[in-house]
Design a protein around this motif. Structure first.
Motif, PDB file in Angstrom:
ATOM      1  N   ALA A 131       0.854  -1.186   0.000  1.00  0.00           N
ATOM      2  CA  ALA A 131       0.000   0.000   0.000  1.00  0.00           C
ATOM      3  C   ALA A 131       0.890   1.235   0.000  1.00  0.00           C
ATOM      4  N   ARG A 132       0.298   2.384  -0.256  1.00  0.00           N
ATOM      5  CA  ARG A 132       1.084   3.627  -0.215  1.00  0.00           C
ATOM      6  C   ARG A 132       1.528   3.963   1.200  1.00  0.00           C
ATOM      7  N   ARG A 133       0.673   3.604   2.194  1.00  0.00           N
ATOM      8  CA  ARG A 133       0.985   3.907   3.594  1.00  0.00           C
ATOM      9  C   ARG A 133       0.885   2.631   4.420  1.00  0.00           C
ATOM     10  N   ARG A 134       1.879   2.408   5.261  1.00  0.00           N
ATOM     11  CA  ARG A 134       1.895   1.199   6.088  1.00  0.00           C
ATOM     12  C   ARG A 134       0.791   1.300   7.148  1.00  0.00           C
ATOM     13  N   PRO A 135      -0.030   0.248   7.287  1.00  0.00           N
ATOM     14  CA  PRO A 135      -1.132   0.298   8.254  1.00  0.00           C
ATOM     15  C   PRO A 135      -0.702  -0.171   9.642  1.00  0.00           C
ATOM     16  N   SER A 136      -1.548   0.146  10.626  1.00  0.00           N
ATOM     17  CA  SER A 136      -1.372  -0.399  11.974  1.00  0.00           C
ATOM     18  C   SER A 136      -2.077  -1.742  12.117  1.00  0.00           C
TER      19      SER A 136
END
Length: 348
Positions: A42-47
């Motif tokens: 993804a563009r941003r790493r999730p929690s």
């Protein structure tokens, strides 16, 4: 987070792994004993933590992402390509760079990394306008989209790109999923923001505040619970299948069905009147959903999912009504997940 995986199982990479479909697909794959490991991109790493899955970041819109993609895909048994950007609708060049050029980077990375299987998220929106009556169109219906809507134009263009890709690389097993509208409870806040805007309160979708449903010419479409779509993706990864698959649940949704769900009445309204109001709101940046997408939705054909039933051995476990009810609950309650796209934000 468990990233040890199962040494004898398949390694699968999922792009767009933190969105509506991606989170469901990652869970479906990670929970299967035949899958050794799942890498979500993804563009941003999730929690968000999902046992059996790990995360990494890549921005498909960047010209320099292809080398990184090739490295991330190396050694994978299958790639599930879900990444898609819906906005900004006022600047289709941005979505073209991410969706079309980004997808082409994925396809080239699949080739360069010698991944044997590619499962691509197409859409009912890729289809040319067609009949609204049942049993619906099969996968041979033309896929030229509705050219005035960026979403349909981009999905249809990628169908042509994949036509060429398959001819040049017959050793790569290519699957194209063409689902109807996909809903689940935890994706509802994201979908409200994408189509209605950030400032529309979810609790406006209460039956007592929606006294009527507009009965528009062409308002007849299909929906599917996202988790049921994820099951089709899981089956496509694990089985030696190729080609396109329509995915939809019964019943077909129309104004009367919506009215039943919302305990509202049906009122016949001219399509031109609604489109004019939507176009004005979109030009004023009051809503993000464009009038071009409105035009496309009213022209989408009804799908026949027989091929998915017979070849994939896939059946939805929830009705279209249940999928829509999950969406309505999610909008009203503001539930989401620990990813940037699905973050729950209750408004109002």
């Amino acid at each position: 987070m468990d990233t040890t995986g199962r040494p004898d199982g398949k390694r699968v990479v999922v792009t767009g792994a933190t969105g509506n479909v991606g989170t469901s697909v990652v869970r479906a794959l990670a929970g299967d004993p035949g899958i050794g490991s799942v890498l979500g991109l993804a563009r941003r790493r999730p929690s968000l933590e999902i046992a059996g899955a790990e995360w990494d970041t890549v921005d498909l819109s960047r010209d320099d992402s292809e080398e990184r993609l090739t490295g991330l895909l190396r050694g994978a048994d299958a790639v599930v390509h879900l990444a898609w950007r819906f906005q900004p609708t006022h600047d289709p060049v941005i979505t073209w760079r991410s969706n079309v050029l980004g997808s082409q980077r994925i396809f080239r990375a699949v080739e360069r990394s010698e991944v044997p299987a590619l499962v691509h998220a197409s859409s009912v929106g890729a289809y040319s306008p067609g009949p609204k009556d049942e049993p619906g169109v099969n996968e041979e219906w033309p896929t030229h989209g509705w050219p005035d809507a960026a979403y349909c134009r981009e999905k249809a263009y990628l169908e042509r790109v994949l036509d060429t890709f398959e001819l040049r690389h017959p050793q790569i097993r290519v699957v194209r999923m063409r689902p109807g509208f996909l809903f689940k409870e935890t994706a509802a806040p994201e979908q409200r923001r994408i189509f209605a805007g950030r400032h529309v309160p979810g609790n406006l979708l209460r039956p007592d505040l929606l006294p009527f449903v507009p009965d528009l010419e062409g308002l007849r479409f299909q929906v599917l619970h996202t988790d049921d779509a994820a099951e089709a993706y899981r089956l496509a990864v694990l089985n030696d299948v190729r080609g396109p698959f329509n995915l939809a649940a019964d019943p077909v949704i129309d104004a009367r069905k919506l009215a039943d769900l919302l305990d509202a009445r049906v009122v016949r309204i001219p399509r031109a009147l609604v489109r004019t109001a939507l176009a004005g709101a979109w030009r004023a940046h009051a809503v993000p959903a464009s009038p071009h997408l409105f035009d496309a939705v009213l022209r989408l054909p009804v799908l026949d999912s027989t091929r998915a039933h017979e070849v994939l051995r896939w059946q939805p476990t929830r009705t279209a009504d249940q999928a829509l009810n999950a969406f309505l609950r999610g909008v009203r309650e503001g539930r989401g997940e620990d990813t940037a796209p699905l973050a729950g934000r209750k408004v109002g």
